[in-house]
Design an enzyme around this catalytic site. Structure first.
Site, short mmCIF file in Angstrom:
data_model
loop_
_atom_site.label_atom_id
_atom_site.label_comp_id
_atom_site.label_asym_id
_atom_site.label_seq_id
_atom_site.Cartn_x
_atom_site.Cartn_y
_atom_site.Cartn_z
N SER A 131 0.73 -1.29 0.19
CA SER A 131 -0.02 0.20 -0.07
C SER A 131 0.73 1.22 -0.06
O SER A 131 0.35 2.21 -0.67
CB SER A 131 -0.65 0.05 1.25
OG SER A 131 -1.93 -0.88 1.27
N SER A 133 -13.39 2.26 3.05
CA SER A 133 -12.42 1.93 1.98
C SER A 133 -11.20 2.90 1.92
O SER A 133 -11.40 4.08 1.43
CB SER A 133 -12.99 1.61 0.66
OG SER A 133 -12.13 1.60 -0.26
N ASP A 168 -7.47 -7.11 5.09
CA ASP A 168 -6.32 -8.21 4.51
C ASP A 168 -5.92 -9.41 5.15
O ASP A 168 -5.51 -10.33 4.51
CB ASP A 168 -5.26 -7.48 3.51
CG ASP A 168 -5.62 -6.36 2.52
OD1 ASP A 168 -6.91 -6.63 2.03
OD2 ASP A 168 -4.89 -5.58 2.06
N ARG A 216 -4.15 -14.24 -1.10
CA ARG A 216 -4.12 -14.04 0.24
C ARG A 216 -4.78 -15.50 0.91
O ARG A 216 -4.73 -16.07 1.81
CB ARG A 216 -4.85 -13.01 1.03
CG ARG A 216 -4.06 -11.68 0.78
CD ARG A 216 -4.38 -10.78 1.70
NE ARG A 216 -4.09 -9.59 1.03
CZ ARG A 216 -2.62 -8.76 1.03
NH1 ARG A 216 -1.66 -9.36 1.53
NH2 ARG A 216 -2.59 -7.58 0.43
N GLY A 247 -6.05 -3.59 -7.78
CA GLY A 247 -7.11 -2.64 -7.51
C GLY A 247 -6.76 -1.45 -6.89
O GLY A 247 -7.17 -0.45 -7.24
C1 S3P Z 1 -5.77 -1.02 0.18
C2 S3P Z 1 -7.06 -0.85 0.55
C3 S3P Z 1 -7.67 -2.04 1.00
C4 S3P Z 1 -7.18 -3.58 1.03
C5 S3P Z 1 -6.30 -3.46 -0.22
C6 S3P Z 1 -5.12 -2.53 -0.35
C7 S3P Z 1 -4.99 0.28 -0.24
O1 S3P Z 1 -8.85 -2.05 0.17
O2 S3P Z 1 -7.89 -4.42 1.05
O3 S3P Z 1 -5.53 -4.52 -0.40
O4 S3P Z 1 -3.74 0.24 -0.77
O5 S3P Z 1 -5.52 1.28 -0.12
P1 S3P Z 1 -10.26 -1.34 0.14
O6 S3P Z 1 -9.92 0.02 0.00
O7 S3P Z 1 -11.12 -1.84 -0.93
O8 S3P Z 1 -10.96 -1.62 1.58
#
Ligand code: S3P
Length: 460
Positions: A23, A172, A343, A420, A94
């Site tokens: 992240s 989120s 996570d 995971r 994502g």
């Molecule tokens: C993340 C936020 C989380 C997490 C993802 C990484 C990030 O997702 O599950 O692995 O780096 O901001 P969400 O924002 O969808 O909860």
């Protein structure tokens, strides 16, 4: 397909360090690209997700030199990105896709973000909705059965954005970060209100890069159109989400003792540690950077806020975690605490199977929209190993109830193409009785290509 046979091990012993936090690394690369100056990022992880961010930034005209874990980003300033020649490819990441949507919403051109198979099935409306309110024009794909939801590929036409105040319906960090990044381009103050606190790396880092950001309880406010300045050096602390698999393994496998060095100890990511401690885990934490250096006299290093003076530290607490095996007991985790361990829930479900008594994880519905439906993948797999797990639905919320069986037995399980799930089932297999077979672990490289080699250095 890369099948994997997991045999029970006697114990885990030794010292480990992990590649940089995924992240934090995504954000450092993006903010480096949007700032003036060159940012040298150290301990940058070489997982597929973070490499996808680098490749998208390159296609937006950012010069990037990578030499192992050292990455140099030649910033182009807030308004220096170039229209890419073709679609940007976020692969399965994502974070890459959602955060870049925020950046692209402020650009004076149209760009397209494409995704690989599983990310193409993940919901984007949570990001398109606020960005459209700010003035961006966004087109996405629709899919059956839910024609209201939106999916990649995403085409973003940026405009001169207007600031908004947005109350997020789901907790989120990706959505929050996309809005804050778009907020850098809006004229005036953009505010995001979180239902529950989520990881705060974007906020810490924006301050580090000179943005004007205020936090007022649940409200995070960014002032737009201010140039960002690179801190020159940036160190990515070790990934606590990667460490989590070993922290749980060392807790449940008797006679284990491991030390995790250079770990990110950001309080918004420490839900795994807080929960395991409540379960009776033996975990000691030593902050590596002295509290005095960290917070100029503030007593609790975990509440450290970057002051702007410590170049190269990243504005994140870092430290060592010692884990010794212990007898765990059941625990209840409330919905408000889920974002701090979102996570880590799959591997915590494994820990709950080895704990005496009942564990309840409340408000876990977000697990359904991760790389796979993790409630389904973990429940199906752990049941095959003899676990006692139920999922309950009530008022649009879901909970997982696990009655610890203390001893799982080996079985044939599936990763569902989800990193995971794969690593959590490997941990279950290491602590189980008999042989466990996982159908395909190639997905692990999405976040943690070094998983097996680190395991081999500390297992006995
Ligand atoms: C993340 C936020 C989380 C997490 C993802 C990484 C990030 O997702 O599950 O692995 O780096 O901001 P969400 O924002 O969808 O909860």
């Amino acid at each position: 397909m890369a099948p994997c046979a997991v045999r029970p091990i006697l114990r885990l012993k030794g010292r480990v360090t992990f590649a940089g936090d995924k992240s934090i690394a995504h954000r450092a690369a993006i903010l480096g690209a949007l700032s003036a100056g060159v940012t040298r990022i150290e301990n940058f992880p070489s997982n597929k997700d973070c490499l996808a961010t680098l490749s998208c930034l390159k296609r937006l005209g950012v010069k990037i030199n990578r030499d192992g874990a050292s990455v140099k980003i030649y910033g182009r300033g807030l308004f220096g990105l170039k229209k890419p020649a073709g679609a940007l490819f976020a692969a399965e990441s994502g974070t890459t896709l959602r955060l870049l949507m925020g950046v692209l919403a402020g650009q004076p051109f149209t760009s397209k973000l494409a995704a690989a198979r599983s990310l193409s099935r993940r919901p984007m409306r949570r990001v398109t909705l606020p960005l459209r309110k700010m003035g961006a024009v966004i087109r996405c794909k629709k899919r059956l059965p839910d024609l209201k939801e939106e999916y990649p590929p995403v085409a973003v036409t940026g405009t001169s954005l207007r600031p908004i105040t947005y109350r997020m319906p789901v907790a989120s960090a990706q959505v929050k970060s996309a809005i804050l990044l778009a907020g850098l381009y809006a004229k005036g103050e953009t505010a995001v209100i979180e239902p529950f606190p989520t990881r705060d790396h974007t906020e810490r880092m924006m301050r580090l890069f000179g943005a004007r950001l205020k936090i007022n309880k649940k409200r995070i406010i960014i002032s737009g159109r201010r140039n960002l300045v690179s801190p020159a050096k940036f160190y990515v602390p070790g990934d606590i989400s990667s460490a989590a698999f070993f922290i749980v393994a060392a807790s449940v496998i008797p006679d284990s003792r491991i030390f995790v060095r250079n770990a990110s100890l950001n309080p918004s990511r420490m839900g795994i540690i807080r929960t395991l401690k409540r379960m009776g885990a033996k975990i000691n934490i030593k902050y590596q950077i002295s509290p005095a250096k960290l917070s100029q006299g503030r007593r609790d290093p975990a509440s450290y806020e970057y002051s702007g003076r410590e170049k190269g530290i990243s504005g994140e607490p870092i430290g060592e975690i010692e884990i010794r095996s212990s007898r765990l007991k059941g625990v209840t985790v409330k919905k408000k605490d889920i974002p701090s361990l979102i996570d880590e829930l799959p591997v915590l479900m494994v820990a709950a199977c080895f704990a005496g008594g009942k564990s309840v994880f409340e408000g876990v519905e977000e697990l359904r929209v991760k790389e796979t439906d993790r409630i389904r993948s973990m429940t199906e797999n752990l049941k095959k190993m003899g676990a006692d797990i139920r999922t309950l639905k009530a008022k649009g919320s879901e909970k997982i109830v696990i009655r610890g069986v203390t001893q799982l037995k080996g079985a044939e399980v599936k990763s569902f193409g989800d990193h995971r799930t794969a690593m959590s089932m490997a941990v279950a297999g290491l602590a189980a009785k008999g042989l466990t077979r996982i159908d395909d672990i190639s997905c692990i490289s999405k976040s943690f290509p070094g998983f097996l080699s680190i395991l081999n250095t500390i297992k006995a």
